[in-house]
Design a protein around this motif. Sequence first.
Motif, PDB file in Angstrom:
ATOM      1  N   PHE A 122      41.785  45.430  32.705  1.00  0.00           N
ATOM      2  CA  PHE A 122      40.079  44.248  33.596  1.00  0.00           C
ATOM      3  C   PHE A 122      39.504  44.189  32.424  1.00  0.00           C
ATOM      4  O   PHE A 122      39.291  43.817  32.484  1.00  0.00           O
ATOM      5  N   SER A 123      38.839  45.016  31.020  1.00  0.00           N
ATOM      6  CA  SER A 123      38.549  45.216  29.529  1.00  0.00           C
ATOM      7  C   SER A 123      38.944  43.410  28.986  1.00  0.00           C
ATOM      8  O   SER A 123      38.119  42.919  28.787  1.00  0.00           O
ATOM      9  N   GLY A 124      39.543  43.973  29.431  1.00  0.00           N
ATOM     10  CA  GLY A 124      41.135  42.900  28.295  1.00  0.00           C
ATOM     11  C   GLY A 124      41.208  41.917  29.203  1.00  0.00           C
ATOM     12  O   GLY A 124      41.059  40.170  28.091  1.00  0.00           O
ATOM     13  N   LEU A 125      41.378  41.768  30.020  1.00  0.00           N
ATOM     14  CA  LEU A 125      41.293  40.851  31.186  1.00  0.00           C
ATOM     15  C   LEU A 125      39.886  39.547  30.563  1.00  0.00           C
ATOM     16  O   LEU A 125      40.031  38.556  30.942  1.00  0.00           O
ATOM     17  N   LEU A 126      38.764  39.923  31.371  1.00  0.00           N
ATOM     18  CA  LEU A 126      37.654  39.942  30.609  1.00  0.00           C
ATOM     19  C   LEU A 126      37.107  39.087  29.404  1.00  0.00           C
ATOM     20  O   LEU A 126      36.571  38.378  29.422  1.00  0.00           O
ATOM     21  N   PHE A 127      37.494  39.935  28.438  1.00  0.00           N
ATOM     22  CA  PHE A 127      37.410  39.335  27.121  1.00  0.00           C
ATOM     23  C   PHE A 127      38.597  38.089  26.933  1.00  0.00           C
ATOM     24  O   PHE A 127      37.943  36.892  26.079  1.00  0.00           O
ATOM     25  N   ALA A 128      39.807  38.175  27.379  1.00  0.00           N
ATOM     26  CA  ALA A 128      40.531  37.144  27.611  1.00  0.00           C
ATOM     27  C   ALA A 128      39.826  35.408  27.964  1.00  0.00           C
ATOM     28  O   ALA A 128      39.669  34.451  27.369  1.00  0.00           O
ATOM     29  N   VAL A 129      39.479  36.303  29.176  1.00  0.00           N
ATOM     30  CA  VAL A 129      38.618  34.894  29.517  1.00  0.00           C
ATOM     31  C   VAL A 129      37.577  34.533  28.852  1.00  0.00           C
ATOM     32  O   VAL A 129      37.494  33.164  28.655  1.00  0.00           O
ATOM     33  N   GLY A 130      36.143  35.196  28.876  1.00  0.00           N
ATOM     34  CA  GLY A 130      35.567  34.656  27.732  1.00  0.00           C
ATOM     35  C   GLY A 130      36.244  34.395  26.441  1.00  0.00           C
ATOM     36  O   GLY A 130      35.427  32.933  26.128  1.00  0.00           O
ATOM     37  N   LEU A 131      37.073  34.516  25.858  1.00  0.00           N
ATOM     38  CA  LEU A 131      37.327  34.027  24.203  1.00  0.00           C
ATOM     39  C   LEU A 131      38.376  32.916  24.464  1.00  0.00           C
ATOM     40  O   LEU A 131      37.337  31.708  23.850  1.00  0.00           O
ATOM     41  N   ALA A 132      38.652  32.386  25.576  1.00  0.00           N
ATOM     42  CA  ALA A 132      39.558  31.146  26.237  1.00  0.00           C
ATOM     43  C   ALA A 132      38.224  30.144  27.105  1.00  0.00           C
ATOM     44  O   ALA A 132      37.905  29.282  25.902  1.00  0.00           O
ATOM     45  N   GLY A 133      36.826  30.483  26.970  1.00  0.00           N
ATOM     46  CA  GLY A 133      35.996  29.883  27.659  1.00  0.00           C
ATOM     47  C   GLY A 133      35.905  29.606  26.094  1.00  0.00           C
ATOM     48  O   GLY A 133      34.726  28.338  26.151  1.00  0.00           O
ATOM     49  N   ILE A 167      37.212  29.328  22.890  1.00  0.00           N
ATOM     50  CA  ILE A 167      37.992  28.139  22.311  1.00  0.00           C
ATOM     51  C   ILE A 167      37.586  26.919  23.299  1.00  0.00           C
ATOM     52  O   ILE A 167      37.349  25.809  22.827  1.00  0.00           O
ATOM     53  N   ILE A 168      37.686  26.939  24.377  1.00  0.00           N
ATOM     54  CA  ILE A 168      38.738  25.483  25.212  1.00  0.00           C
ATOM     55  C   ILE A 168      36.645  24.965  25.129  1.00  0.00           C
ATOM     56  O   ILE A 168      37.255  23.554  25.431  1.00  0.00           O
ATOM     57  N   ARG A 169      36.044  25.077  25.677  1.00  0.00           N
ATOM     58  CA  ARG A 169      34.477  24.842  26.452  1.00  0.00           C
ATOM     59  C   ARG A 169      33.891  23.382  25.213  1.00  0.00           C
ATOM     60  O   ARG A 169      34.046  24.467  24.011  1.00  0.00           O
ATOM     61  N   ARG A 170      33.432  22.916  25.336  1.00  0.00           N
ATOM     62  CA  ARG A 170      32.782  22.081  24.430  1.00  0.00           C
ATOM     63  C   ARG A 170      31.068  22.143  24.625  1.00  0.00           C
ATOM     64  O   ARG A 170      30.411  22.469  24.081  1.00  0.00           O
ATOM     65  N   ASP A 171      30.553  22.978  26.252  1.00  0.00           N
ATOM     66  CA  ASP A 171      29.015  22.997  26.032  1.00  0.00           C
ATOM     67  C   ASP A 171      28.535  24.164  25.589  1.00  0.00           C
ATOM     68  O   ASP A 171      29.204  25.301  25.638  1.00  0.00           O
ATOM     69  N   ILE A 172      27.460  24.048  24.891  1.00  0.00           N
ATOM     70  CA  ILE A 172      26.964  25.518  24.322  1.00  0.00           C
ATOM     71  C   ILE A 172      26.597  26.103  24.408  1.00  0.00           C
ATOM     72  O   ILE A 172      26.961  26.954  24.411  1.00  0.00           O
ATOM     73  N   ILE A 173      25.658  25.812  25.981  1.00  0.00           N
ATOM     74  CA  ILE A 173      25.608  27.264  27.064  1.00  0.00           C
ATOM     75  C   ILE A 173      26.255  28.095  27.870  1.00  0.00           C
ATOM     76  O   ILE A 173      26.685  29.205  28.088  1.00  0.00           O
ATOM     77  N   VAL A 174      27.465  27.416  28.223  1.00  0.00           N
ATOM     78  CA  VAL A 174      29.057  28.374  28.566  1.00  0.00           C
ATOM     79  C   VAL A 174      29.560  28.490  27.846  1.00  0.00           C
ATOM     80  O   VAL A 174      29.946  30.145  27.484  1.00  0.00           O
ATOM     81  N   VAL A 175      29.961  28.169  25.987  1.00  0.00           N
ATOM     82  CA  VAL A 175      30.480  28.920  25.400  1.00  0.00           C
ATOM     83  C   VAL A 175      29.517  30.259  25.140  1.00  0.00           C
ATOM     84  O   VAL A 175      29.485  31.305  24.622  1.00  0.00           O
ATOM     85  N   PHE A 176      27.558  30.024  25.502  1.00  0.00           N
ATOM     86  CA  PHE A 176      27.255  31.195  25.099  1.00  0.00           C
ATOM     87  C   PHE A 176      26.956  32.299  26.368  1.00  0.00           C
ATOM     88  O   PHE A 176      27.515  33.430  25.978  1.00  0.00           O
ATOM     89  N   MET A 177      27.913  31.839  28.060  1.00  0.00           N
ATOM     90  CA  MET A 177      28.121  32.451  28.576  1.00  0.00           C
ATOM     91  C   MET A 177      29.012  33.355  28.648  1.00  0.00           C
ATOM     92  O   MET A 177      29.064  34.362  28.136  1.00  0.00           O
ATOM     93  N   CYS A 178      29.886  32.726  27.649  1.00  0.00           N
ATOM     94  CA  CYS A 178      31.649  33.556  27.363  1.00  0.00           C
ATOM     95  C   CYS A 178      31.141  34.345  26.475  1.00  0.00           C
ATOM     96  O   CYS A 178      31.901  35.409  26.347  1.00  0.00           O
ATOM     97  N   LEU A 179      30.336  34.197  25.277  1.00  0.00           N
ATOM     98  CA  LEU A 179      30.203  35.391  24.341  1.00  0.00           C
ATOM     99  C   LEU A 179      29.770  36.430  24.977  1.00  0.00           C
ATOM    100  O   LEU A 179      30.079  37.482  24.369  1.00  0.00           O
ATOM    101  N   GLU A 180      28.840  36.456  25.956  1.00  0.00           N
ATOM    102  CA  GLU A 180      28.488  37.410  26.314  1.00  0.00           C
ATOM    103  C   GLU A 180      28.904  37.924  27.814  1.00  0.00           C
ATOM    104  O   GLU A 180      29.217  39.509  27.582  1.00  0.00           O
ATOM    105  N   MET A 181      30.339  37.326  28.136  1.00  0.00           N
ATOM    106  CA  MET A 181      31.321  38.333  28.572  1.00  0.00           C
ATOM    107  C   MET A 181      32.245  38.977  27.744  1.00  0.00           C
ATOM    108  O   MET A 181      32.822  39.606  28.301  1.00  0.00           O
TER     109      MET A 181
END
Length: 103
Positions: free
Chosen positions: A8-19, A21-35
């Motif tokens: 579960f931790s690995g999947l959550l980290f992978a989703v955050g890392l993908a967010g 790398i892929i997203r351009r909106d800085i707020i979404v990137v910030f939320m993915c870092l928190e994830m």
Amino acid sequence: MLAHYLIFSGLLFAVGLAGVIIRRDIIVVFMCLEMMLSAANISLIAFSRAQGTDGLPVYDGQIMALFVFAIAAAEVAIGLALIVAMYRARRTVDSTAMTVLKD
């Protein structure tokens, strides 16, 4: 049981890392870092609980997770201040708008 938490931790980290790398909106990137930080906390706590002997838990990982939470709180305060400053200067929160340091 430890494997389930780590998966579960690995999947959550992978989703955050993908967010990040892929997203351009800085707020979404910030939320993915928190994830990603939350995924690291789940791993720390899972290892801490699995390391216990004779029915007594070892609190090392849980204490480390508290430090990560404290650092994440400071990151949120500084990060949101930077996002607000970026929005005031550029009128956008798109990360591609940050091409130069000074206008």
